[in-house]
Design an enzyme around this catalytic site. Structure first.
Site, PDB file in Angstrom:
ATOM      1  N   HIS B 121     -28.838 -16.961   4.574  1.00  0.00           N
ATOM      2  CA  HIS B 121     -27.726 -16.309   4.091  1.00  0.00           C
ATOM      3  C   HIS B 121     -26.918 -17.110   2.892  1.00  0.00           C
ATOM      4  O   HIS B 121     -27.242 -18.183   2.880  1.00  0.00           O
ATOM      5  CB  HIS B 121     -26.930 -16.068   5.342  1.00  0.00           C
ATOM      6  CG  HIS B 121     -25.765 -15.300   5.405  1.00  0.00           C
ATOM      7  ND1 HIS B 121     -24.427 -15.885   4.688  1.00  0.00           N
ATOM      8  CD2 HIS B 121     -25.485 -14.096   5.795  1.00  0.00           C
ATOM      9  CE1 HIS B 121     -23.509 -14.754   4.691  1.00  0.00           C
ATOM     10  NE2 HIS B 121     -23.874 -13.746   5.370  1.00  0.00           N
ATOM     11  N   GLN B 201     -27.023 -16.108  13.852  1.00  0.00           N
ATOM     12  CA  GLN B 201     -27.656 -14.991  14.354  1.00  0.00           C
ATOM     13  C   GLN B 201     -28.723 -15.207  15.923  1.00  0.00           C
ATOM     14  O   GLN B 201     -29.315 -14.471  16.167  1.00  0.00           O
ATOM     15  CB  GLN B 201     -28.843 -14.472  13.277  1.00  0.00           C
ATOM     16  CG  GLN B 201     -28.156 -13.844  12.078  1.00  0.00           C
ATOM     17  CD  GLN B 201     -27.232 -12.844  12.301  1.00  0.00           C
ATOM     18  OE1 GLN B 201     -27.631 -12.070  13.413  1.00  0.00           O
ATOM     19  NE2 GLN B 201     -26.319 -12.260  11.378  1.00  0.00           N
ATOM     20  N   LYS B 224     -19.650 -12.701  16.452  1.00  0.00           N
ATOM     21  CA  LYS B 224     -21.098 -12.228  16.580  1.00  0.00           C
ATOM     22  C   LYS B 224     -21.075 -12.454  18.062  1.00  0.00           C
ATOM     23  O   LYS B 224     -22.617 -11.755  18.440  1.00  0.00           O
ATOM     24  CB  LYS B 224     -22.054 -12.923  15.625  1.00  0.00           C
ATOM     25  CG  LYS B 224     -21.789 -12.573  14.318  1.00  0.00           C
ATOM     26  CD  LYS B 224     -22.943 -12.952  13.364  1.00  0.00           C
ATOM     27  CE  LYS B 224     -22.857 -13.182  11.914  1.00  0.00           C
ATOM     28  NZ  LYS B 224     -22.431 -12.120  11.176  1.00  0.00           N
ATOM     29  N   CYS B 361     -25.868 -10.469   2.142  1.00  0.00           N
ATOM     30  CA  CYS B 361     -25.614 -11.711   1.654  1.00  0.00           C
ATOM     31  C   CYS B 361     -26.873 -12.480   1.553  1.00  0.00           C
ATOM     32  O   CYS B 361     -26.827 -13.721   1.732  1.00  0.00           O
ATOM     33  CB  CYS B 361     -24.694 -12.212   2.554  1.00  0.00           C
ATOM     34  SG  CYS B 361     -23.086 -11.415   2.621  1.00  0.00           S
TER      35      CYS B 361
END
Lengths: 148, 406
Positions: B121, B201, B224, B361
């Protein structure tokens, strides 16, 4: 389930400009060049303008992006060719107002295919796609004026 | 895991968008928030809002207890050795920047190397570009295989005795690739380098054990993983955090302040200058309780099944291009032939389906994939096979729609 609403955005004429873009390519000889991108989504335009005697004598573009941004570029180059710089800028203002859903008065200005993009006003997330080519044109013209 | 029941816990999910029940497939961008987290934030602001670590009044004590209690929850959640190793930050981006400024720039010199991958990212690329420019260190990339994975042979090849920092994402936000962090950490350590892991993630979707991974720094975001926006975590091994300089100076992070010099508080507070993210941290603590009640292993299993189902169904669509490896985290990135990702996204939105379209991104990775943009559907604990079916039929319709108008 229906895509009815979507048809107000993706009009036939828009898809036609997307599939068969007008004025796609590069200009030979003296011209002013603007590169602009939309950093949030990655759409890019490379616009070339030939200004002679205060008029847009020619305009061509290369680019990469969604159907809205590329059809808008195609329509924009078509619309401004032969117009004076002032008229082109005025048209840009009218276009920007139109896609933002504001009342616009064209005042006898030839809008042509551009009107097809009116539906963008119902899709706020796509306004920036529609205005990218116009912003590039405005930047090119204003930089040209500074130099003169 | 009863997904239908679980979905009721997320108020945002129970609404119609453009005349259709919302199907939220953008959790890799941000997850939705369950009722217990919303209630916890409300309770803090209504019940005991006050600043922490200062003053001696009752509300301040309660706020401090809750805030530090959340730190202990994070410690347990990622299995850090001590709460000294858990710093609250604004999110993953801030955490990585803090390492790049407070650690890397002090440690690196000309001739040193920083090793990353092309699947990072932007937030795990640019801080290292800037650190390399500032120190004269060299930025190097581990090459990607054609399926978007890395091999340990390439890791061995790229990391040299000059490598000081290896920075790598745990799970790619575009390809879904799950990187072998434990093995990479071992290789890095053998060469005398440290490893910084972007866990944005992975942390929401699988059990994280920082001691088992043996990573030196580990970073993630609260929003997240069912928590509020604006809060994240920087984990670092105690010894490294001791060596690391604060990047924000001011109130709360000091020990003694003299006219011309000052000393810092002990870990972790030396990195938490100013009024910290009190509500955010407390909310994150509750999000962790919520996830642990369900069980991280359960969540991982559910997403694995869902992703397998999604891959299988999506592959039946004519002209779809799916990016990334077969074995992946809970997301699928794709393009439809002849339809730009933004147009796909607008068409799906008209059907009430939220996905992400764009460069995610990760511009260097988009260049590697040789596409200007892609569409991404990402899953979380509240998604069901029904959501996937809705997505697949809407994509079929999108294809027909754009096929017709052309």
């Amino acid at each position: 389930m229906s895509f009815d609403n979507l048809e107000t955005l993706y009009r036939q004429v828009i898809m036609d400009h997307y599939k068969n873009p007008r004025n796609r390519g590069t200009l030979d000889g003296d011209s002013l060049t603007v590169d602009m991108n939309n950093p949030t989504c990655g759409d890019q335009i490379h616009l070339q303008l030939k200004i002679e005697d205060g008029k847009v004598a020619d305009a061509k573009f290369e680019g990469e992006g969604c159907s809205i941004s590329m059809s808008s570029a195609s329509m924009m180059t078509q619309a401004i060719k032969g117009k004076t710089v002032e008229e082109a800028l005025e048209l840009s203002k009218i276009f920007s107002d139109m896609v933002q859903g504001k009342e616009v008065e064209a005042d006898g200005m030839e809008m042509g295919d551009i009107m097809a993009l009116q539906g963008v006003s119902k899709f706020p997330a796509r306004i920036k796609c529609a205005t990218l080519a116009w912003k590039a044109m405005e930047k090119g013209v204003s930089e040209n004026e500074k130099e003169e | 895991m009863d997904v239908k029941e679980l979905k009721q816990m997320f108020p945002v999910l129970n609404q119609e968008v453009n005349g259709h029940p919302l199907v939220y497939l953008d959790s890799a961008a941000t997850s939705q928030k369950p009722i217990p987290v919303l209630e916890k934030l409300d309770e803090y602001y209504r019940g005991y809002n006050s600043n922490v670590h200062r003053g001696v009044h009752t509300l301040g004590t309660r706020a401090t207890d809750e805030y530090e209690g959340a730190r202990e929850k994070v410690r347990r959640f990622i299995n850090a050795r001590s709460t000294k190793e858990v710093v609250f930050t604004r999110g993953t981006t801030t955490s990585i920047n803090m390492i790049a400024y407070g650690y890397a720039r002090h440690q690196l010199k000309e001739g040193d190397e920083i090793v990353i991958t092309p699947m990072e990212h932007h937030s795990n690329i640019i801080p290292w570009q800037q650190a390399a420019k500032a120190t004269g260190a060299e930025l190097k990339y581990i090459p990607l295989q054609s399926d978007g994975t890395i091999t340990l042979e390439d890791v061995e090849q790229t990391i040299t005795d000059n490598t000081k920092i290896v920075a790598m994402t745990h799970v790619s936000n575009v390809l879904g690739t799950i990187n072998p962090i434990k093995q990479v950490a071992e290789i890095a350590h053998k060469k005398g380098a440290i490893i910084v892991v972007d866990g944005a993630q992975s942390t929401p979707h699988m059990k994280i054990d920082v001691q088992d991974l043996d990573c030196d720094f580990f970073t993630f975001s609260g929003h997240k993983m069912c928590g509020p926006t604006g809060v994240g975590v920087l984990y670092g091994k105690e010894k490294l955090l001791e060596e690391m300089e604060p990047v924000e100076f001011g109130g709360e992070m000091i020990d003694f302040v003299e006219m011309y010099d000052s000393t810092w508080k002990e870990l972790p507070w030396k990195f938490e200058g100013g009024t910290p993210i009190i509500a955010g941290a407390i909310g994150l603590g509750t999000a962790i309780d919520f996830l642990e009640d369900i069980g991280m292993d359960e969540i991982e299993k559910h997403e694995k099944e869902l992703t397998r189902y999604a891959m299988e169904k999506l592959k039946t669509i004519d002209g779809i291009q799916i990016y990334g490896p077969e074995k992946r985290g809970g997301l699928v990135t794709f393009n439809l032939d002849d339809v730009h990702a933004h147009d796909v996204s607008t068409a799906l939105d008209a059907e009430g389906i939220a996905i992400r379209a764009g460069h995610h991104c990760a511009q260097p990775l988009m260049r590697w994939l040789k596409v200007p943009s892609t569409a991404r559907a990402s899953f979380y604990l509240y998604n069901s096979e029904e959501d996937i079916d809705t997505l697949v039929s809407a994509l079929q319709k999108t294809k027909e729609f754009f096929g017709d108008v052309f």
